[in-house]
Scaffold this active site. Structure first.
Site: not given
Length: 79
Positions: A11-13, A16
């Site tokens: 996941f690209d936190l 996002t």
């Protein structure tokens, strides 16, 4: 039994799933204070996000040498 299609999910936190801007700004502020450097106002610190640390440092402190790809600060004036 069927193998899962993916073994890993990433996941690209940043921006996002989580608002990490305050944490990034706080880390810039902490690093500058720890080295006795002036801390700019928050809007300028926010403007640093996404730029490389070498780029930020050399533009703010052109009198300091930066050595190598990792951007190790040498702590001496450029010749």
């Amino acid at each position: 039994m069927t193998r899962p299609r993916f073994t890993t999910v990433l996941f690209d936190l940043d921006g996002t799933l989580a608002n990490t801007i305050p944490l990034i700004v706080a880390s810039y502020r902490h690093a500058l204070e720890a080295h006795g450097l002036p801390v700019p106002e928050e809007p300028e610190l926010r403007g640093w996000i996404g730029r490389t640390l070498v780029d930020i440092f050399t533009k703010r402190h052109p009198d300091q040498a930066v050595d190598g790809d990792e951007g190790d600060v040498v702590g001496q004036e450029k010749a």
